[in-house]
Design an enzyme around this catalytic site. Sequence first.
Site, PDB file in Angstrom:
ATOM      1  N   ALA A   1       0.861  -1.177   0.000  1.00  0.00           N
ATOM      2  CA  ALA A   1       0.000   0.000   0.000  1.00  0.00           C
ATOM      3  C   ALA A   1       0.897   1.227   0.000  1.00  0.00           C
ATOM      4  CB  ALA A   1      -0.872  -0.018   1.239  1.00  0.00           C
TER       5      ALA A   1
ATOM      6  N   GLY B   1       0.501  -5.016   0.794  1.00  0.00           N
ATOM      7  CA  GLY B   1      -0.676  -5.070  -0.081  1.00  0.00           C
ATOM      8  C   GLY B   1      -0.357  -5.684  -1.432  1.00  0.00           C
TER       9      GLY B   1
ATOM     10  N   GLU C   1      -0.614  -9.303  -0.894  1.00  0.00           N
ATOM     11  CA  GLU C   1      -2.039  -9.593  -0.693  1.00  0.00           C
ATOM     12  C   GLU C   1      -2.826  -9.522  -2.007  1.00  0.00           C
ATOM     13  OE1 GLU C   1      -1.939  -6.579   2.446  1.00  0.00           O
ATOM     14  OE2 GLU C   1      -2.858  -8.061   3.760  1.00  0.00           O
TER      15      GLU C   1
ATOM     16  N   GLU D   1       4.389  -5.152   7.077  1.00  0.00           N
ATOM     17  CA  GLU D   1       3.608  -4.089   7.737  1.00  0.00           C
ATOM     18  C   GLU D   1       4.024  -3.900   9.195  1.00  0.00           C
ATOM     19  OE1 GLU D   1       2.281  -6.512   5.812  1.00  0.00           O
ATOM     20  OE2 GLU D   1       0.623  -5.746   4.612  1.00  0.00           O
TER      21      GLU D   1
HETATM   22  C1  HXC Z   1       5.066   4.382  -1.146  1.00  0.00           C
HETATM   23  C2  HXC Z   1       7.022   3.425  -1.864  1.00  0.00           C
HETATM   24  C3  HXC Z   1       6.643   2.179  -1.325  1.00  0.00           C
HETATM   25  C4  HXC Z   1       5.380   2.092  -0.685  1.00  0.00           C
HETATM   26  C5  HXC Z   1       8.595   1.956  -2.230  1.00  0.00           C
HETATM   27  N1  HXC Z   1       8.234   3.250  -2.408  1.00  0.00           N
HETATM   28  N2  HXC Z   1       7.634   1.289  -1.566  1.00  0.00           N
HETATM   29  N3  HXC Z   1       6.241   4.512  -1.769  1.00  0.00           N
HETATM   30  N4  HXC Z   1       4.628   3.218  -0.605  1.00  0.00           N
HETATM   31  N5  HXC Z   1       4.900   0.941  -0.172  1.00  0.00           N
HETATM   32  C6  HXC Z   1       8.992   4.307  -3.083  1.00  0.00           C
HETATM   33  C7  HXC Z   1      10.164   4.760  -2.234  1.00  0.00           C
HETATM   34  O1  HXC Z   1       9.741   5.704  -1.274  1.00  0.00           O
HETATM   35  C8  HXC Z   1      11.056   5.370  -3.277  1.00  0.00           C
HETATM   36  O2  HXC Z   1      10.557   6.649  -3.628  1.00  0.00           O
HETATM   37  C9  HXC Z   1      10.832   4.457  -4.489  1.00  0.00           C
HETATM   38  O3  HXC Z   1       9.592   3.806  -4.260  1.00  0.00           O
HETATM   39  C10 HXC Z   1      11.891   3.397  -4.635  1.00  0.00           C
HETATM   40  O4  HXC Z   1      11.997   2.701  -3.415  1.00  0.00           O
HETATM   41  P1  HXC Z   1      13.380   2.489  -2.629  1.00  0.00           P
HETATM   42  O5  HXC Z   1      13.075   2.228  -1.214  1.00  0.00           O
HETATM   43  O6  HXC Z   1      14.329   3.617  -2.906  1.00  0.00           O
HETATM   44  O7  HXC Z   1      13.940   1.175  -3.373  1.00  0.00           O
HETATM   45  P2  HXC Z   1      14.878   0.062  -2.773  1.00  0.00           P
HETATM   46  O8  HXC Z   1      15.975   0.662  -1.948  1.00  0.00           O
HETATM   47  O9  HXC Z   1      15.257  -0.801  -3.925  1.00  0.00           O
HETATM   48  O10 HXC Z   1      13.963  -0.790  -1.765  1.00  0.00           O
HETATM   49  C11 HXC Z   1      12.858  -1.501  -2.245  1.00  0.00           C
HETATM   50  C12 HXC Z   1      11.928  -1.925  -1.063  1.00  0.00           C
HETATM   51  C13 HXC Z   1      11.568  -0.684  -0.238  1.00  0.00           C
HETATM   52  C14 HXC Z   1      12.650  -2.970  -0.203  1.00  0.00           C
HETATM   53  C15 HXC Z   1      10.703  -2.579  -1.694  1.00  0.00           C
HETATM   54  O11 HXC Z   1      11.106   0.333  -1.105  1.00  0.00           O
HETATM   55  C16 HXC Z   1      10.528  -0.944   0.800  1.00  0.00           C
HETATM   56  O12 HXC Z   1      10.827  -1.525   1.833  1.00  0.00           O
HETATM   57  N6  HXC Z   1       9.307  -0.488   0.546  1.00  0.00           N
HETATM   58  C17 HXC Z   1       8.219  -0.558   1.485  1.00  0.00           C
HETATM   59  C18 HXC Z   1       7.699  -1.966   1.607  1.00  0.00           C
HETATM   60  C19 HXC Z   1       6.564  -2.066   2.624  1.00  0.00           C
HETATM   61  O13 HXC Z   1       6.782  -1.755   3.796  1.00  0.00           O
HETATM   62  N7  HXC Z   1       5.385  -2.458   2.178  1.00  0.00           N
HETATM   63  C20 HXC Z   1       4.207  -2.569   3.023  1.00  0.00           C
HETATM   64  C21 HXC Z   1       3.448  -1.288   2.956  1.00  0.00           C
HETATM   65  S1  HXC Z   1       2.083  -1.279   4.088  1.00  0.00           S
HETATM   66  P3  HXC Z   1      11.515   7.942  -3.678  1.00  0.00           P
HETATM   67  O14 HXC Z   1      10.554   9.062  -3.962  1.00  0.00           O
HETATM   68  O15 HXC Z   1      12.210   8.025  -2.373  1.00  0.00           O
HETATM   69  O16 HXC Z   1      12.452   7.640  -4.821  1.00  0.00           O
HETATM   70  C22 HXC Z   1       0.920  -2.183   3.364  1.00  0.00           C
HETATM   71  C23 HXC Z   1      -0.373  -2.267   4.125  1.00  0.00           C
HETATM   72  C24 HXC Z   1      -1.308  -3.223   3.479  1.00  0.00           C
HETATM   73  O17 HXC Z   1       1.056  -2.688   2.295  1.00  0.00           O
HETATM   74  C25 HXC Z   1      -2.656  -3.072   4.042  1.00  0.00           C
HETATM   75  C26 HXC Z   1      -3.746  -3.400   3.098  1.00  0.00           C
HETATM   76  C27 HXC Z   1      -3.421  -3.427   1.668  1.00  0.00           C
END
Ligand code: HXC
Length: 258
Positions: free
Chosen positions: A65, A109, A112, A132
């Site tokens: 998400a 997400g 999911e 999460e």
């Molecule tokens: C918003 C995101 C994002 C996310 C990545 N980005 N994931 N933006 N929401 N979930 C953005 C980063 O901010 C960054 O933007 C760009 O994408 C590239 O990501 P990086 O982190 O620079 O890439 P990298 O170093 O290769 O790392 C990849 C990654 C990491 C390991 C996937 O991005 C990460 O950990 N992302 C979050 C994963 C996460 O926690 N997902 C769960 C979300 S909560 P900028 O602008 O800085 O370049 C969820 C709740 C679900 O899903 C509930 C119901 C659906």
Amino acid sequence: MAFETITVETDDHVCLIRLNRPDALNALNTQLLGELCDALEEADRNDKARCIVITGSEKAFAAGADIKEMSEKSFVDVFNENLFANASDRIMRIRKPIIAAVSGYALGGGCELAMACDFIIAADTAKFGQPEINLGVIAGMGGTQRLTRFVGKSKSMDMNLTGRFMPAEEAERAGLVSRVVPAKKLMEEAMAAAQKIAEKSLPTILAAKEAVNRSYETTLSEGILFERRVFHSMFATEDQKEGMAAFLEKRQPQFRDK
Ligand code: HXC
């Protein structure tokens, strides 16, 4: 329909939906989820589409998400808008098969969403996770429920509590994905699987999907009864006559969706 966060192509009876927010690793924001559900519903209505494939980019199916969009929301905001539940419900109502073709990250997400599809074909680069917990929340679109049914309690707890990423090979062993293929071949394999499905009789495809999904919602004996009733009902179709006649005549069936 014109979309900004996804692309949609329908060719040879397969609707290919590509998530397309490369700058955010296809993070699922309100717009993307809305467009995705609209496109799925359109494909479900469109006679030209018989199977649907959802994919992302090489680096990410979807990294979850959209954290930027979610970060400032209050309980009442998320409770009132019910974004992920609404999207999940809309996806669950799609009757045509949906294959998730996953390369790179399928997190939160994103994992999911892949699990809400009918099956997952993964590139050997795929990484699945429910991270999460690192954000001070838990999974909200099936990550504690569907994942547990796919991989069992122990691995699901491990994923949901540590937030670790599960590589493709482990995901296949654990039953989360149906097959793992070399990354370069992902789309070829996913489209070939979709084509194979698209060749069958549409009412039979819909019935098979409905029957398998029923196994998640009911007891074994009720599920077996449901399957038997649907199996018997298939004998009312012309495609059953055609399929069996074609086998006996040693030729390919010509299904007419009747
Ligand atoms: C918003 C995101 C994002 C996310 C990545 N980005 N994931 N933006 N929401 N979930 C953005 C980063 O901010 C960054 O933007 C760009 O994408 C590239 O990501 P990086 O982190 O620079 O890439 P990298 O170093 O290769 O790392 C990849 C990654 C990491 C390991 C996937 O991005 C990460 O950990 N992302 C979050 C994963 C996460 O926690 N997902 C769960 C979300 S909560 P900028 O602008 O800085 O370049 C969820 C709740 C679900 O899903 C509930 C119901 C659906």
